[in-house]
Motif scaffolding. Structure first.
Motif, PDB file in Angstrom:
ATOM      1  N   VAL A 198      28.252  22.820  65.558  1.00 49.47           N
ATOM      2  CA  VAL A 198      28.775  22.750  66.290  1.00 49.47           C
ATOM      3  C   VAL A 198      29.943  21.314  66.393  1.00 49.47           C
ATOM      4  N   GLY A 199      30.042  21.391  65.082  1.00 46.32           N
ATOM      5  CA  GLY A 199      31.639  20.242  64.579  1.00 46.32           C
ATOM      6  C   GLY A 199      32.316  21.529  64.435  1.00 46.32           C
ATOM      7  N   ASP A 200      31.816  22.649  63.982  1.00 42.69           N
ATOM      8  CA  ASP A 200      32.970  23.981  63.901  1.00 42.69           C
ATOM      9  C   ASP A 200      33.532  24.402  65.315  1.00 42.69           C
ATOM     10  N   PHE A 201      32.664  24.104  66.027  1.00 42.82           N
ATOM     11  CA  PHE A 201      32.580  24.635  67.169  1.00 42.82           C
ATOM     12  C   PHE A 201      33.637  23.653  67.653  1.00 42.82           C
ATOM     13  N   MET A 202      33.795  22.374  68.048  1.00 42.83           N
ATOM     14  CA  MET A 202      34.093  21.561  68.814  1.00 42.83           C
ATOM     15  C   MET A 202      35.557  21.505  67.783  1.00 42.83           C
ATOM     16  N   HIS A 203      35.600  21.976  66.763  1.00 46.56           N
ATOM     17  CA  HIS A 203      37.269  21.989  66.065  1.00 46.56           C
ATOM     18  C   HIS A 203      37.519  22.865  66.794  1.00 46.56           C
ATOM     19  N   ASP A 204      36.966  24.446  67.103  1.00 45.49           N
ATOM     20  CA  ASP A 204      38.092  25.260  67.277  1.00 45.49           C
ATOM     21  C   ASP A 204      38.264  24.851  69.565  1.00 45.49           C
ATOM     22  N   ASN A 245      44.381  23.385  72.611  1.00 44.49           N
ATOM     23  CA  ASN A 245      45.172  22.319  72.811  1.00 44.49           C
ATOM     24  C   ASN A 245      45.756  22.029  71.731  1.00 44.49           C
ATOM     25  N   GLU A 246      47.007  22.781  71.811  1.00 40.88           N
ATOM     26  CA  GLU A 246      47.622  22.493  69.787  1.00 40.88           C
ATOM     27  C   GLU A 246      48.558  21.609  69.781  1.00 40.88           C
ATOM     28  N   ASP A 247      48.901  21.207  71.113  1.00 42.81           N
ATOM     29  CA  ASP A 247      49.838  19.897  70.900  1.00 42.81           C
ATOM     30  C   ASP A 247      49.289  18.574  70.802  1.00 42.81           C
ATOM     31  N   LYS A 248      48.608  18.850  71.333  1.00 41.69           N
ATOM     32  CA  LYS A 248      47.848  17.699  70.795  1.00 41.69           C
ATOM     33  C   LYS A 248      46.479  17.397  69.551  1.00 41.69           C
ATOM     34  N   TYR A 249      45.998  18.438  69.519  1.00 42.62           N
ATOM     35  CA  TYR A 249      46.085  18.328  68.139  1.00 42.62           C
ATOM     36  C   TYR A 249      46.876  18.840  67.056  1.00 42.62           C
ATOM     37  N   LYS A 250      48.035  18.685  66.776  1.00 43.17           N
ATOM     38  CA  LYS A 250      49.150  18.241  66.161  1.00 43.17           C
ATOM     39  C   LYS A 250      48.913  17.240  65.758  1.00 43.17           C
ATOM     40  N   GLN A 251      48.789  15.879  67.458  1.00 42.06           N
ATOM     41  CA  GLN A 251      49.180  14.531  66.487  1.00 42.06           C
ATOM     42  C   GLN A 251      48.015  14.008  65.998  1.00 42.06           C
ATOM     43  N   VAL A 252      46.554  14.801  66.137  1.00 45.44           N
ATOM     44  CA  VAL A 252      44.961  14.029  65.437  1.00 45.44           C
ATOM     45  C   VAL A 252      45.030  13.943  63.612  1.00 45.44           C
ATOM     46  N   VAL A 285      37.719  14.177  63.125  1.00 43.66           N
ATOM     47  CA  VAL A 285      37.316  14.248  64.417  1.00 43.66           C
ATOM     48  C   VAL A 285      36.598  14.910  65.169  1.00 43.66           C
ATOM     49  N   ALA A 286      36.611  16.227  64.989  1.00 46.44           N
ATOM     50  CA  ALA A 286      35.093  16.926  65.551  1.00 46.44           C
ATOM     51  C   ALA A 286      33.797  17.266  64.698  1.00 46.44           C
ATOM     52  N   ASP A 287      34.084  17.012  63.780  1.00 45.88           N
ATOM     53  CA  ASP A 287      32.756  16.532  63.429  1.00 45.88           C
ATOM     54  C   ASP A 287      31.714  15.634  63.762  1.00 45.88           C
ATOM     55  N   ILE A 288      32.972  14.143  64.387  1.00 46.73           N
ATOM     56  CA  ILE A 288      32.469  13.284  65.453  1.00 46.73           C
ATOM     57  C   ILE A 288      32.003  13.530  66.443  1.00 46.73           C
ATOM     58  N   VAL A 289      32.742  14.071  67.396  1.00 45.17           N
ATOM     59  CA  VAL A 289      33.100  14.356  68.689  1.00 45.17           C
ATOM     60  C   VAL A 289      31.973  15.363  68.646  1.00 45.17           C
ATOM     61  N   LEU A 325      26.279   7.120  68.891  1.00 43.28           N
ATOM     62  CA  LEU A 325      27.809   7.454  68.363  1.00 43.28           C
ATOM     63  C   LEU A 325      28.640   6.995  68.027  1.00 43.28           C
ATOM     64  N   THR A 326      29.217   7.144  67.150  1.00 43.82           N
ATOM     65  CA  THR A 326      30.390   6.382  65.975  1.00 43.82           C
ATOM     66  C   THR A 326      31.445   6.849  67.471  1.00 43.82           C
ATOM     67  N   PRO A 327      32.177   5.803  68.766  1.00 45.26           N
ATOM     68  CA  PRO A 327      33.759   5.730  68.706  1.00 45.26           C
ATOM     69  C   PRO A 327      34.662   6.159  68.231  1.00 45.26           C
ATOM     70  N   VAL A 328      35.331   7.278  68.471  1.00 40.87           N
ATOM     71  CA  VAL A 328      36.471   7.240  67.673  1.00 40.87           C
ATOM     72  C   VAL A 328      37.904   6.696  68.534  1.00 40.87           C
ATOM     73  N   GLU A 329      38.904   5.898  66.896  1.00 36.49           N
ATOM     74  CA  GLU A 329      39.623   5.448  67.848  1.00 36.49           C
ATOM     75  C   GLU A 329      40.720   6.539  68.561  1.00 36.49           C
ATOM     76  N   ARG A 330      41.052   8.217  68.023  1.00 34.49           N
ATOM     77  CA  ARG A 330      42.306   8.604  68.534  1.00 34.49           C
ATOM     78  C   ARG A 330      40.761  10.116  68.542  1.00 34.49           C
ATOM     79  N   MET A 331      41.735  10.468  69.218  1.00 36.62           N
ATOM     80  CA  MET A 331      41.319  12.437  69.240  1.00 36.62           C
ATOM     81  C   MET A 331      42.511  13.220  69.963  1.00 36.62           C
TER      82      MET A 331
END
Ligand code: ARG
Length: 632
Positions: A451-457, A462-469, A475-479, A626-632
């Motif tokens: 699921v982490g891998d899938f989430m990462h994909d 969303n390239e722009d956002k992805y660059k900022q993480v 993050v992909a793992d937790i989400v 869940l573990t709430p993330v502060e940035r994603m």
């Protein structure tokens, strides 16, 4: 000034004390208490009846609290008419608008300004504790010195060397949630993992290890390695069976018997016998398998924010205890011999359908080995002694409903009705279509990794956002984990659901990523605005008059009551449904309650409100595991 403390505010209200009323922790309790005090002289009804009759509303347009007048049990008056009379006599209040009569119902709307001034400081000062109430778990709420109730929760309980299937996944998620729910309610919670780690198959596993295992792989990845070994040795067992059958067909029964006598099955039986007799060599090997597996499980459970107080298991139930249980069952006439085995024929002990439906389970096999059922009975009795619990919950799939009913009932028949009454089975439905992308092996780690891998994909799209993480893998793992957990907790426990990666990882709809995004957005606003705690505490909350602000405050104020309600439903969906309602209200507020570019005073007040929302969201997410993330 807006900074008046909650204690001072409550002091001025001179609230009366009602049972289960905690005005310092729950804004709704302030209102229930206050309304009760006002209605008591008008209606002449006992205060506790009024207090308990004040109920939630389904939607905010029906008020914050509603009172069904028939619940006041007044004779000789028509509820509709009586509702009108009460409204006419309403004395006025700083906290509540004049109620509206709606047929036999009275709707109460809280006054926005006072509610905001109560809710925001309460949420912000209680922080991670907002929603908890340590008094819920007291043995005697009027006397805390009597201590808290002890709650044992057994959950997850996978089988060593076998796949961690969907039933274990759900048990883990639901059990982890219940443990957090009760801990927040002040119970003394003990978490037990009851492993499947005993029986002839573990003798077979040891034999398999001699053939196919190696210590290096075992240390590195015990769970997968043991499973591989187990699969291989079972293939050998299958081959032997085929061989014996073929010999019989060929008319060589003696040779077939020879294969059986020297075969793996027989060897496994002997090996397991040696284990039960605590023979050092046999037991050492098994102990190593067990210990290494537990170490590995612990790491995985940590990813779900779960820790255990005890790794128990079928192996831990002593043979003597089971022999004693069996003897007692015979002595009391509950169990009887049947074709060499020991069984319980429930129809003989419980009349009618109820007895028949419990069937005739076996307690001890012909060869003297005790079974799953007997272990559960002995283990329950053992836990009662060890933990002296007030309540115990078993989180087990509904497929085992009959099994659980049987062992609860046997404990009751043994004269321990009090004990059986303290036990509760929390069951749940199936997960359909759970398979991993890479293959068929289904261990918890594989599921989470996939699921982490899938989430990462999904994130990478969303390239722009992805660059900022900063740390996208993490993050992909937790989400990803949040996706699985939220999907699992969305419906009622008893419902089946389909394991669907696409849906669960979507940012649209009521999903884990949606909640994480809502939380990360609040954190991002907090960082941008960058106001100190003192500045936020000094905010003038009376300026939060916009409809969106008021709706959000009213929703946030419900949080402690939602948790109280969840203690009744024991359904994670009670929390989730609320969190989605709250986050929807939040996201529709952003356009109307802008922060950036606002006047400093408005900025402070809105930020204090958003901070309260962040606290509620974070607390709710953590309660679900869940573990709430502060940035994603
Ligand atoms: N290990 C069992 C299984 O995988 C579940 C154990 C449930 N707990 C119990 N006390 N019977 O089916």
């Amino acid at each position: 000034m807006a900074t008046q403390s909650i204690a001072d505010q409550l002091e001025q209200l001179k609230l009366e004390q009602y049972p289960n009323c905690y005005p310092q922790l729950n804004p709704f309790d302030i209102y229930r208490s206050h309304i009760t005090t006002l209605l008591q002289p008008i209606t002449g009804v006992d205060a506790s009846i009024i207090y308990n009759a004040l109920q939630w509303t389904a939607t905010l347009d029906k008020g914050d609290l509603v009172l069904a007048v028939p619940a006041l049990r007044i004779k000789g008056k028509k509820p509709d008419q009586f509702a009108q009379e009460i409204v006419a006599q309403w004395p006025g209040s700083d906290l509540v608008e004049t109620p509206t009569a709606f047929g036999p119902f009275m709707q109460f709307f809280f006054k926005a300004e006072t509610l905001t001034k109560t809710l925001v400081p309460m949420a912000r000062s209680l922080g991670p504790d907002f929603g908890k109430n340590p008094a819920n778990g007291l043995r005697d709420p009027s006397d805390p010195s009597k201590g808290s109730k002890r709650m044992v929760i057994e959950f997850s309980s996978p089988n060593i060397a076998k796949p961690f299937h969907a039933g274990h996944l759900r048990s883990t998620i639901i059990g982890g949630f219940l443990a957090k729910l009760y801990a927040g309610a002040g119970y003394d919670v003990k978490r037990i993992n009851y492993l499947g780690d005993w029986g002839k198959q573990y003798g077979l596993l040891a034999l398999g290890f001699e053939r196919y295992g190696n210590n290096e792989d075992l240390e590195k990845d015990p769970i997968n390695h043991l499973f591989t070994v187990y699969v291989k040795i079972n293939q050998d067992v299958g081959a032997e069976k085929d061989q014996a059958e073929a010999l019989i067909k060929e008319g060589k029964p003696e040779e077939a018997q020879k294969v059986k006598d020297n075969g793996l099955d027989e060897q496994a039986r002997k090996y397991f016998k040696a284990m039960t007799e605590q023979e050092p060599k046999a037991i050492e090997q098994w102990q190593k398998f067990r210990a290494l597996s537990i170490e590995r499980y612990k790491q995985t459970y940590a990813r779900l924010n779960i820790e255990y107080d005890e790794y128990s298991g079928e192996s831990q139930v002593s043979e003597e205890a089971m022999a004693k249980t069996a003897a007692k069952l015979v002595e009391m006439g509950i169990a009887e011999e049947s074709e060499g085995a020991l069984i319980v024929d429930f129809a003989k002990h419980i009349p009618g359908k109820a007895g028949k439906s419990l069937e005739k389970p076996i307690i001890r096999k012909k060869d003297g080995t005790a079974l799953y059922l007997t272990r559960d009975i002995s283990e329950l009795l053992h836990r009662a002694e060890k933990y002296k619990f007030d309540e115990m919950i078993y989180v087990i799939a509904s497929q085992q409903d009959l099994h659980v009913k049987q062992f609860f009932k046997i404990v009751e028949l043994m004269g321990h009705k009090d004990l059986a009454d303290k036990c509760r089975h929390i069951n749940f439905g199936l997960v359909l279509g759970m398979s991993t992308r890479k293959g068929t092996v289904k261990f918890l780690d594989d599921i989470l990794r996939d699921v982490g891998d899938f989430m990462h994909d999904v994130m990478r799209k969303n390239e722009d956002k992805y660059k900022q993480v900063e740390n996208p893998e993490k993050v992909a793992d937790i989400v990803g984990i949040s996706s699985v957990m939220v999907q699992d907790q969305s419906g009622k426990r008893i419902n089946n659901y389909k394991f669907d990666m696409e849906t669960m990882t979507s940012f649209e709809g009521d999903t884990g990523p949606y909640l994480q995004y809502a939380h990360a957005r609040l954190c991002s606003i907090t960082r941008k605005v960058n106001l100190s705690n003192e500045e936020l505490a000094s905010a003038d909350l009376s300026i939060l008059t916009e409809t969106h602000a008021i709706q959000l405050v009213r929703t946030l104020a419900q949080w402690p009551d939602v948790v109280q309600n969840t203690l009744k439903t024991l359904e994670p969906t009670t929390i989730l449904t609320y969190l989605f309602k709250m986050t929807h209200s939040l996201s529709s507020s952003y356009d109307h309650l802008k922060i950036v570019g606002s006047e400093p005073e408005i900025m402070k007040a809105r930020m204090a409100l958003y901070d309260s929302a962040r606290i509620v969201l974070s607390n709710g997410m953590r309660l679900l595991g869940l573990t709430p993330v502060e940035r994603m």
